[in-house]
Design a protein around this motif. Sequence first.
Motif: not given
Length: 381
Positions: A41-51
């Motif tokens: 989940x946390x790595x997905x947020x980085x790829x989407x550039x989203x909090x």
Amino acid sequence: MEYLVMLPGPTNVPERVMRAMITPMINHRSDDFVELYQDAVEKTQKVFKSSGEAVLLSASGTGAVEASVINIVKPGDKVIIPTNGEFSGRLAQMLEWAGAKVIKLESTPGTNATFDQVKEAFDNNKDVKAFYCVWNETSTGTMIKYLDKIKNLTARNDAFYVVDGVSIVGGEDLEMDKWGIDVAMTGAQKAFAAPPGISPIVVNERTKKYMNANPPKTMYFNLSRYFHYYEEAKHTPFTPALPLLYAYREAMNVILEEGLDNRIRRHRICSDALYSGLSAMGLSPFAKEDARSTVVVALNYLDGLEDKTFRNTLSDKFRVLVAGGFGNLKGKVFRVGCMGEVNRYHVMRTISSIGSTLEMMGYKTKQMEALKVADEKLKQL
């Protein structure tokens, strides 16, 4: 000999990602699962550039798209959506089934609705509830290039901004928070270069609050349930596809190790090489130049070239897989995926194999010139 998968998805998957699936089964209510899922989940947020909160659905990309519709749209809501192909048409259909008053900005396949047309639709509909768009129309090889401007329109009345990025996230630049996107999703089997079956959907805080206050009458795609389970225990409400989650997390590791900027640059260079090389061979891109996709290269068939014979020969003789056309474009275009692992080898082998296939079918091509043009572009890698 393995196929070179140059489809618009599924695409080639790195061996380390495939190996990640060969992991002993775990309890999806255990600490082992918490470590796996939270990391993914946390790595997905980085790829989407989203909090925003990422939900990793065990579903195809269509499942994530449908989840966005049934968790936001209520009967009578006005929704604006540009349509120019199969997948934007399907999304418009989902919105209509949800009871929305759909304002379709239709454009000819191979083109996109302009930003001015979108602005006009907002000007004429002050009470619009949401703007939906298919960022990359896979069926026609077109890509919307004004995503960063839409927030200026949705901000007028806090309309939701939803981006179907199923075939492009990870292959083009996405600034979800910066661009004011409320919800975005993709499919693991596209530019993420993972096996099919995991589709992340990322929801920002204000949209999450709305979904929690207005849950849909559905079970599996009720995103509020996923939010609550994650908050309480870092679990999912239903049994996830565990082997696919391991592969998905490893794909995220690959992406972040390469670096998003490097990955997007590689996709753009390879795309330019494919367009330039195949054009030099005598094939013409289907999409208009200002609308062309980075990750799906759609090409018009030469006069008299039969779709199935061409693609079967390319597959059987050269082990290269490309896709045909959809609907009205069936038999008129073929589509080459430029996503995921795509690099020099993929581009040069694809161009060479297409040229050889055409020669075998009696067409004169400028294959060597095409390879030289592509090679020149690829020197930037």
